[in-house]
Design an enzyme around this catalytic site. Structure first.
Site, PDB file in Angstrom:
ATOM      1  N   SER A  58       0.793  -1.354  -0.183  1.00 42.11           N
ATOM      2  CA  SER A  58       0.041  -0.023   0.053  1.00 42.11           C
ATOM      3  C   SER A  58       0.874   1.264   0.072  1.00 42.11           C
ATOM      4  O   SER A  58       1.659   1.410  -0.612  1.00 42.11           O
ATOM      5  CB  SER A  58      -0.784  -0.099   1.151  1.00 42.11           C
ATOM      6  OG  SER A  58      -2.028   0.883   1.042  1.00 42.11           O
ATOM      7  N   ASP A 108      -9.907  -1.895  -6.269  1.00 43.37           N
ATOM      8  CA  ASP A 108      -9.256  -1.201  -5.426  1.00 43.37           C
ATOM      9  C   ASP A 108      -8.843   0.276  -6.463  1.00 43.37           C
ATOM     10  O   ASP A 108      -8.577   0.271  -7.278  1.00 43.37           O
ATOM     11  CB  ASP A 108      -7.736  -1.913  -5.417  1.00 43.37           C
ATOM     12  CG  ASP A 108      -6.833  -1.064  -4.334  1.00 43.37           C
ATOM     13  OD1 ASP A 108      -6.924   0.049  -3.925  1.00 43.37           O
ATOM     14  OD2 ASP A 108      -5.686  -1.539  -4.109  1.00 43.37           O
ATOM     15  N   HIS A 130      -8.510  -3.457  -2.037  1.00 41.09           N
ATOM     16  CA  HIS A 130      -7.591  -3.080  -1.168  1.00 41.09           C
ATOM     17  C   HIS A 130      -7.453  -3.587   0.428  1.00 41.09           C
ATOM     18  O   HIS A 130      -8.279  -3.308   1.039  1.00 41.09           O
ATOM     19  CB  HIS A 130      -7.486  -1.596  -1.132  1.00 41.09           C
ATOM     20  CG  HIS A 130      -6.079  -0.964  -0.919  1.00 41.09           C
ATOM     21  ND1 HIS A 130      -5.037  -0.985  -1.656  1.00 41.09           N
ATOM     22  CD2 HIS A 130      -5.850  -0.748   0.375  1.00 41.09           C
ATOM     23  CE1 HIS A 130      -3.873  -0.523  -0.868  1.00 41.09           C
ATOM     24  NE2 HIS A 130      -4.138  -0.438   0.291  1.00 41.09           N
TER      25      HIS A 130
END
Length: 349
Positions: free
Chosen positions: A189, A289, A319
């Site tokens: 991320s 995502d 995500h």
């Protein structure tokens, strides 16, 4: 009025209610996102809501979710040491949680790992389970960086912490019993974005030869102009409103928005115009995502620049859906990261 004590049957009743709520939540999610993996959909009602408009609450929520996981973590077979990397210039020193296999001789290949959290939440320790898994399965060292968080410390502070950690482990390779020619950099991320920025800086500074990079669902582009970023405004765990705030926090008070020409490529790697000379790369993205398209575009641009790239876009995922670790697609995504690291660091077993 008579009061009835349900006793043991109350547990059955509570379970029935919980099951009904999960089914309703699953049906609702499947209606909104028809390609959502069914195993993941069933878990969504149990996942926390993380709102970057209230950072103290978001931080507390994530810490609460991870607390039982970390409390149950076994360190069997793994040695943990805490290192301190001197900051760049007058900058803050960076702490490194350094994991190595127990009772095994080096020198070890090493992964510099950078945790996620939208640049604003999370800790290095929150990624300890992932780091321990890597050490046990691959027999390598992992240097897990504790970087400072935005908005308290905006860019370049967090990136400097990651880069100083990279320089430190390379400079002290002999002391740490690691192979200075087999250093990988990876993150998840926002950690993936910091990893990409760190590797760009390493290429430009030409001090540390990075052998491989792993960009797992990376946050790379402050301009927020992709189709997925526009489309996914209410997806689980991460969505466009959080992404907008995370970049504002990370880039600080002087940030002029998506049209700001002063945003550094080390902060937002998608802004880099030259990707040549970067190491072989593994990139993962998730179908539902908002960060999906910027990861795919970065992978494509790396290929155009002559970089060897493996790109996996996992279907039916969102995500952070890897927190549902038992789901088949989560297990497959985890396996692929291990396979990529094994190949990227030239591991023989």
């Amino acid at each position: 009025m008579r009061t009835t004590t349900v006793g043991a049957n109350n547990n059955n009743f509570r379970q029935t209610v919980d099951d009904a709520q999960r089914i309703l939540g699953q049906n609702h999610c499947m209606e909104k996102f028809p390609t959502l993996d069914a195993e993941l959909a069933a878990a969504i009602p149990m996942l926390p809501a993380v709102d970057f408009a209230d950072l103290p609450s978001a931080r507390a929520t994530m810490n609460e979710m991870l607390e039982p996981v970390l409390a149950a973590l076994s360190m069997d077979g793994v040695v943990l040491r805490e290192l301190t990397a001197p900051g760049i210039g007058d900058d803050h020193d960076a702490t490194i949680r350094f994991f190595t296999p127990e009772d095994v001789d080096g020198p070890f290949p090493v992964l510099l790992f950078i945790h996620g959290g939208g640049f604003c939440i999370g800790t290095a320790a929150s990624s300890d389970p992932h780091c321990v898994d890597i050490v046990r399965e691959l027999g390598i060292a992992v240097a897990n960086v504790e970087y400072r968080l935005a908005p308290e410390t905006p860019f370049p502070g967090p990136l400097n912490d990651c880069y100083s950690a990279l320089v430190y482990i390379h400079a002290h390779a002999d002391d740490l019993d690691i192979d200075a020619n087999r250093i990988a950099v990876g993150g998840q991320s926002a950690g993936g974005g910091l990893a990409a920025g760190t590797v760009l800086k390493a290429r430009d500074e030409a001090v540390v030869p990075v052998a491989f990079q792993v960009l797992d669902i990376p946050e790379l582009d402050d301009r927020l102009s992709t189709v997925s970023m526009s489309e996914f405004t209410d997806t689980p765990l991460w969505h466009r409103p959080n992404a907008v705030l995370s970049w504002q926090y990370y880039l600080g008070d002087g940030y002029g928005g998506p049209d700001d020409p002063e945003v550094s490529k080390y902060a937002a790697p998608s802004r880099a115009t030259d990707l040549a000379g970067l190491p072989p790369t593994y990139i993962s993205t998730m179908e539902l995502d908002p960060l999906r398209d910027e990861g795919i575009e970065y992978a494509t641009r790396l290929m155009y620049a002559g970089v060897s790239v493996e790109l996996h876009s996992f279907p039916g995922t969102f995500h952070g859906s890897g927190v549902v670790a038992a789901a088949e697609v989560s297990r497959r995504a985890r396996t692929e990261v291990m396979v990529a690291l094994r190949r990227g660091l030239s591991l023989t077993s």
